[in-house]
Structures are given as C-alpha cells and as structure tokens.
Scaffold this active site. Structure first.
Site, mmCIF file in Angstrom:
data_model
loop_
_atom_site.group_PDB
_atom_site.id
_atom_site.type_symbol
_atom_site.label_atom_id
_atom_site.label_comp_id
_atom_site.label_asym_id
_atom_site.label_seq_id
_atom_site.Cartn_x
_atom_site.Cartn_y
_atom_site.Cartn_z
ATOM 1 N N LYS A 289 0.847 -1.201 0.000
ATOM 2 C CA LYS A 289 0.000 0.000 0.000
ATOM 3 C C LYS A 289 0.877 1.244 0.000
ATOM 4 O O LYS A 289 1.486 1.597 1.005
ATOM 5 C CB LYS A 289 -0.909 0.045 1.232
ATOM 6 C CG LYS A 289 -1.977 1.121 1.057
ATOM 7 C CD LYS A 289 -2.486 1.708 2.340
ATOM 8 C CE LYS A 289 -1.985 3.086 2.652
ATOM 9 N NZ LYS A 289 -2.240 4.135 1.666
ATOM 10 N N GLU B 213 9.984 1.980 10.225
ATOM 11 C CA GLU B 213 10.891 3.108 9.948
ATOM 12 C C GLU B 213 10.057 4.350 10.202
ATOM 13 O O GLU B 213 9.162 4.677 9.416
ATOM 14 C CB GLU B 213 11.366 3.076 8.483
ATOM 15 C CG GLU B 213 12.185 1.848 8.115
ATOM 16 C CD GLU B 213 13.530 1.813 8.802
ATOM 17 O OE1 GLU B 213 14.039 2.869 9.209
ATOM 18 O OE2 GLU B 213 14.073 0.701 8.955
ATOM 19 N N CYS C 194 12.544 12.125 6.561
ATOM 20 C CA CYS C 194 12.641 11.566 7.908
ATOM 21 C C CYS C 194 13.980 11.851 8.567
ATOM 22 O O CYS C 194 14.049 12.068 9.758
ATOM 23 C CB CYS C 194 12.394 10.073 7.845
ATOM 24 S SG CYS C 194 13.410 9.245 6.616
ATOM 25 N N GLU D 281 8.477 16.694 14.829
ATOM 26 C CA GLU D 281 8.890 16.605 13.431
ATOM 27 C C GLU D 281 8.022 17.555 12.604
ATOM 28 O O GLU D 281 6.805 17.382 12.528
ATOM 29 C CB GLU D 281 8.679 15.156 12.984
ATOM 30 C CG GLU D 281 9.326 14.854 11.680
ATOM 31 C CD GLU D 281 9.170 13.395 11.310
ATOM 32 O OE1 GLU D 281 8.127 12.789 11.612
ATOM 33 O OE2 GLU D 281 10.110 12.864 10.701
HETATM 34 P P1 NDP Z 1 1.770 8.485 7.828
HETATM 35 O O1 NDP Z 1 2.145 7.669 9.005
HETATM 36 O O2 NDP Z 1 0.593 9.373 7.937
HETATM 37 O O3 NDP Z 1 1.468 7.559 6.563
HETATM 38 C C1 NDP Z 1 2.387 6.624 6.102
HETATM 39 C C2 NDP Z 1 1.653 5.509 5.415
HETATM 40 O O4 NDP Z 1 0.830 4.841 6.352
HETATM 41 C C3 NDP Z 1 0.722 5.979 4.302
HETATM 42 O O5 NDP Z 1 0.713 5.008 3.291
HETATM 43 C C4 NDP Z 1 -0.612 6.041 4.997
HETATM 44 O O6 NDP Z 1 -1.708 5.949 4.127
HETATM 45 C C5 NDP Z 1 -0.524 4.832 5.896
HETATM 46 N N1 NDP Z 1 -1.390 4.865 7.072
HETATM 47 C C6 NDP Z 1 -2.020 5.923 7.628
HETATM 48 N N2 NDP Z 1 -2.734 5.521 8.702
HETATM 49 C C7 NDP Z 1 -2.552 4.190 8.819
HETATM 50 C C8 NDP Z 1 -3.010 3.194 9.741
HETATM 51 N N3 NDP Z 1 -3.817 3.502 10.774
HETATM 52 N N4 NDP Z 1 -2.606 1.922 9.578
HETATM 53 C C9 NDP Z 1 -1.775 1.587 8.556
HETATM 54 N N5 NDP Z 1 -1.312 2.477 7.647
HETATM 55 C C10 NDP Z 1 -1.696 3.767 7.787
HETATM 56 O O7 NDP Z 1 3.071 9.266 7.406
HETATM 57 P P2 NDP Z 1 3.225 10.300 6.227
HETATM 58 O O8 NDP Z 1 2.752 9.712 4.950
HETATM 59 O O9 NDP Z 1 2.622 11.566 6.670
HETATM 60 O O10 NDP Z 1 4.808 10.406 6.097
HETATM 61 C C11 NDP Z 1 5.549 11.214 6.889
HETATM 62 C C12 NDP Z 1 6.132 10.456 8.071
HETATM 63 O O11 NDP Z 1 6.895 9.348 7.609
HETATM 64 C C13 NDP Z 1 7.076 11.290 8.883
HETATM 65 O O12 NDP Z 1 6.847 11.076 10.234
HETATM 66 C C14 NDP Z 1 8.426 10.752 8.523
HETATM 67 O O13 NDP Z 1 9.446 10.922 9.456
HETATM 68 C C15 NDP Z 1 8.146 9.321 8.297
HETATM 69 N N6 NDP Z 1 9.182 8.762 7.459
HETATM 70 C C16 NDP Z 1 10.093 7.892 8.012
HETATM 71 C C17 NDP Z 1 11.138 7.409 7.249
HETATM 72 C C18 NDP Z 1 12.114 6.424 7.793
HETATM 73 O O14 NDP Z 1 12.725 5.719 6.992
HETATM 74 N N7 NDP Z 1 12.309 6.324 9.091
HETATM 75 C C19 NDP Z 1 11.332 7.837 5.879
HETATM 76 C C20 NDP Z 1 10.339 8.771 5.411
HETATM 77 C C21 NDP Z 1 9.298 9.194 6.191
HETATM 78 P P3 NDP Z 1 -2.428 7.274 3.565
HETATM 79 O O15 NDP Z 1 -1.439 7.950 2.704
HETATM 80 O O16 NDP Z 1 -3.573 6.742 2.820
HETATM 81 O O17 NDP Z 1 -2.808 8.084 4.755
#
Ligand code: NDP
Length: 502
Positions: free
Chosen positions: A182, A257, A291, A392
């Site tokens: 997803k 991550e 991130c 963040e």
């Molecule tokens: P989110 O946690 O909002 O979303 C990440 C993914 O999870 C999306 O595909 C989202 O879907 C999905 N998602 C949302 N809610 C749920 C749930 N309840 N259960 C399962 N999946 C869910 O993060 P962001 O997309 O806003 O990305 C930014 C964040 O990601 C930042 O905190 C950043 O630090 C972190 N990040 C970490 C990295 C690492 O390698 N450590 C690298 C890059 C980013 P949908 O889009 O449909 O909401």
C-alpha cells in the site's frame, strides 16, 4: 520546465495478477501540489478489496511457485525489472514530482540511489540462503537455515515514494515472500508502474499486489489481518504505534521506519561558509519533508551568530518553484493540509521566542499562487524544549540551537524521543568518531548528509523504529531462522538411556 502531462488517465490496482477497480467503484483525486489542480484519479479501495489482495498473496505463497523457485530464478525477474526502472527513471521522477511536489531532479537522485537495491539483493541473497553448519560440542549435525516470512505487507509514505519502495520490496521478494503493497494515497503512481514492470517480467500472479486507498482502512486491515505474517511500515511514529496495536492479533513480525528530529552538530573548527552550507543541505532534500533531515542544527557558540546569519542567507535564497522545473530547489509541500501544519509550527516558533531569520510565510506570487509553497525558513535562538525543536515539522524549516561544549552538544542531540540520524561537522577525526558513537541514532553523517546506499543498513534507534532495511541486514529482515538438529551418530540413544532410565 520539464514537460509532462497535465492529467493522467484513471489508475487501477493490481490484485492477483489482474488490473482492477475498487469493488464499490470509489475513486479519489490526487492534486498536483505545484498547481493545485487534479492530476489523476486512483482507486479508493476498502476492507473487502484489501482482503482480496491479501488472499491473493496468501494463495501465491501457500500454493504458488514463487517460494520454491531458486534465488537465481527469482533474480532473473528482479534483474528485468531493474533494467526497466533504468529506462523509465525520468518518467517515474516526473509522475512522483507531480504527486508530491518534490523537485524532479531530486526524484532522479533518490531513484538512482536506491534502484541498485533490485540487483544488490540478488547478489547477496544466494549466500545468505546457504545452510549454515554450526560445529558444537556434541556429535550432532547442527544446521541454521533462513526461510521466507510468508505474506509481507508493505506500507510507505509520500515523501520519496520510489526510494521507500525500493528499500523494502526487492529484499522481501528475493527471499520468496509474497507482497501486498500500500503506497501513500498521495503518491501511488511509481508503485503502480513497478507492478506493470513485474507483470511484464513474468512474476507469477498474486506474488505482488498493489492496493490504493486510505491508510486508516487499507493499511489498518493489512496490520490486523491474520493472513499477513510480517508488516513493514514507514511513516509517522504515531501511525507506527497503531500498526503495532493492530498487529497484535497474530503477533505478526513488525518492521518500523518512523519519524526523526535529527541533530546536526557543527563544531567551531568548521569554516563558517561550509558550516552554513551543511546546515542548509541537511534540510534541503524533499522540501524538508524527509525523515532524516538535520532539522536541529547545533552550532558551537564561537561561530554561532555568523553561521546562523549565513545559513539564512543561503537557505532563504533557494529557488522555490514548480516541482517539474530543473531550477527548483524547494517545491511545494505535499498537500494544503501539510502546508498549514508547517505554517502552524512556524507560528509556534515565533510565539515561543525563537528568532525568525528568513521565510516563515506562504508564497503566493504569480505562478506559485495556486500551489502549496512556503518560503524556506530559518529560526535561530531555538531552545531544545521548544515545539519546533521537539516535533517533526516535515517542511523547509531549520532550527538553530547554540552550544558551548562537546558534552553539552551530545546532551542536546540525545534529548529527543527520536533516533533516526545525526551529524557531526568537524575537521577533527577523533572527535568526529567519539561524538558519532555517542549520538543515539541509527545513521550518522560526518561532514556530509543524505548518504544512503543499498549496502548500508538503514533504520532508527528509540521511537524512530524497529529493524533495519537495505544491506544484508535488510535481506535478513524479511526472513526467519530455522535451527535443525540431526543425529547420525547415536547420541540420542545415549540421551534416551539417561532420560528414560532404561
Ligand atoms: P503516515 O504515518 O501518515 O502515513 C504513512 C503511510 O501509512 C501511508 O501510506 C498512509 O496511508 C498509511 N497509514 C495511515 N494511517 C494508517 C493506519 N492507521 N494503519 C496503517 N497504515 C496507515 O506518514 P506520512 O505519509 O505523513 O509520512 C511522513 C512520516 O513518515 C514522517 O513522520 C516521517 O518521518 C516518516 N518517514 C520515516 C522514514 C524512515 O525511513 N524512518 C522515511 C520517510 C518518512 P495514507 O497515505 O492513505 O494516509
């Protein structure tokens, strides 16, 4: 400006080897953040659709050929996809740029950075899959095997979509797992394109399934499903915690991550201009929506004022513009909601007494007026207890914090719930390694930033995550270990005598 289509045709999802729509016929729009206009419609899948995809992956794992194929056979498919990615790098970059506003050149860089992982895993997996014979104290054959986890669910965020996918997907597939994927709702196109490539490369049906739709529905079902053996997630720390709660039903393996608030420590033996460039560089990839951005810049007091001024000069003069322009350094934020969230953080910085050196507002001139642009922002006089230093922000905002001693710098650096990355800028090699060792984070940059590669492990300490991706560690992450004891020498007869007393 790089030319690209203003609007793409409606995208389907890939389930059980078929291109299909959401069963209820629902779709959602992706808005190009550079223009504010709808760019593409995608399938809004629900729980039933997600279950269909999981069932397909389960069946492909339990009954299909993929888990039993040799690594060489699986490698042939991954190599073909890798070659297709190389030919399509420009297209992939453009479609991702139109979805998330990250400059197209930066998409190219991140694709070139992580696409070697498709071939890297093939070269390493063979060795890792070899049975490991352990010679112990007793005359018994001891063999350790690595085997697939089973059905793996992958969930990624929107910031560098191809990179996020390439970090996990090849490692999951090469070991013989089947995958339900997803992508973030805002950026599903590169995942859909990769599914087309795997289809053309001859991947057996059901081995790779792509579902689009809201994370709270599709992602949550993937985390809950007892037919999924392992979920590997990248995203916010709060979402990661929800995944852990939802995964509890069948105690599936969880790889996370998560977020970061990385310290970039600049010592006073570093030239001011170079220091300011490093400070700006640490928050320049993906519009600061990254991130491991070095968002907390810790500068030693002797050069603090000059570095802060110079950083504002450099960062404040970066080119802000349409993500498709080759001149753009900083594009629009991914959505209007994300832009407003970042503006909220900027307000809180001002209210808590940080000094705004540049930026701090939405850009609305001419061609930027319909997009979600924020002027690159630098705060100085930040204290580590301010909200802008603790949370963040995920936008083009740098917070500069003064320190006087090495000990104080380490204390501030580690005073965070996160532990994804950290940086040490100094000409003193001994100090660099000493400080690098003491920063509690999974990735440390010395006199550089943004380095990642397919042969180095990537992951975080503390609330930045569980497990490691890329490198051999990343391949192992998608396997489990089996220990086999085989007796060819009669040791068990002797044991029986001792245990059963006859
Ligand atoms: P989110 O946690 O909002 O979303 C990440 C993914 O999870 C999306 O595909 C989202 O879907 C999905 N998602 C949302 N809610 C749920 C749930 N309840 N259960 C399962 N999946 C869910 O993060 P962001 O997309 O806003 O990305 C930014 C964040 O990601 C930042 O905190 C950043 O630090 C972190 N990040 C970490 C990295 C690492 O390698 N450590 C690298 C890059 C980013 P949908 O889009 O449909 O909401």
């Amino acid at each position: 400006m790089v030319k690209y289509k203003e609007r793409l045709e409606e995208q389907k999802v890939f389930i059980d080897g078929e291109w299909t729509t959401a069963s209820k016929g629902d779709t959602y729009s992706i808005i190009n953040p550079s223009t504010g206009k709808t760019f593409v419609e995608c399938q809004k899948c629900d729980v039933e659709d997600t279950k269909r995809a999981i069932d397909a992956a389960r069946d492909a794992f339990d009954n299909g050929p993929w888990p039993n194929m040799s690594i060489k056979e699986r490698s042939e498919i991954l190599y073909k996809v890798s070659d297709m990615v190389a030919k399509k790098t420009w297209d992939l970059s453009k479609m991702d740029a139109c979805c998330n506003g990250v400059p197209v050149l930066q998409h190219i860089v991140t694709i070139l950075d992580m696409s070697p992982n498709f071939k890297y895993v093939c070269t390493r997996a063979e060795d890792l899959a070899k049975p490991n014979r352990i010679y112990g104290e007793f005359p018994i054959d001891q063999i350790v095997l690595r085997e697939q986890d089973g059905v793996v669910a992958l969930i990624t965020p929107w910031n560098v979509p191809f990179w996020q996918m390439a970090l996990k997907l090849p490692a999951a597939l090469i070991s013989g797992n089947t995958v339900v994927f997803k992508p973030a709702s805002q950026t599903p196109l590169s995942a859909i394109e990769i599914a087309r490539m795997f289809e053309r490369a001859g991947l057996p049906k059901g081995v790779f399934d792509v579902v689009t739709g809201p994370g709270s529905v599709v992602g949550a079902e993937m985390a809950k499903s007892e037919k999924v053996d392992h979920i590997a997630f990248t995203g916010e720390t709060t979402t990661g915690k929800d995944i852990v709660k939802n995964a509890i039903g069948n105690l599936k393996k969880v790889t996370l991550e998560l977020g970061g608030k990385s310290p970039n420590i600049i010592f006073d033996d570093f030239p001011v201009e170079e220091a300011a460039r490093m400070a700006a560089m640490g928050v320049s990839l993906a519009n600061g929506e990254e991130c491991f951005a070095g968002t907390r810049v810790l500068v030693q007091d002797k050069i603090y004022k000059e570095v802060a001024k110079k950083t504002a000069e450099i960062y404040g003069s970066l080119n802000v513009g349409n993500a498709l322009s080759l001149k753009t350094n900083i594009g629009p934020l991914v959505t209007e909601e994300q832009m407003n969230k970042v503006l909220g953080y900027i307000e809180s910085g001002k209210e808590e007494g940080a000094t705004l050196l540049c930026g701090g507002y939405r850009l609305k001139e001419e061609e930027l007026k319909d997009g979600f642009f924020i002027a690159p922002t630098v705060f100085s006089d930040v204290r580590n207890d301010m909200k802008i230093a603790r949370e963040e922000i995920f936008g083009p905002v740098i917070s500069i914090i003064p320190f006087s001693t090495e000990e104080e710098a380490i204390k501030i650096a580690n005073d965070t719930i996160y532990g994804l990355a950290g940086g040490v800028m100094t000409k003193d090699k001994e100090r660099a390694i000493r400080v690098a060792r003491r920063i509690k984070a999974g990735n440390i940059f010395v006199n550089t930033w943004h380095m990642t590669s397919s042969d180095m492990p990537f992951g975080g300490y503390k609330q930045s995550g569980w497990g490691r991706l890329a490198s051999e560690e990343g391949i192992k992450e998608f396997t489990q270990i089996k220990s086999i004891y085989a007796d060819w020498h009669g040791l068990t007869k002797w044991l029986m005598k001792a245990m059963l007393l006859h």
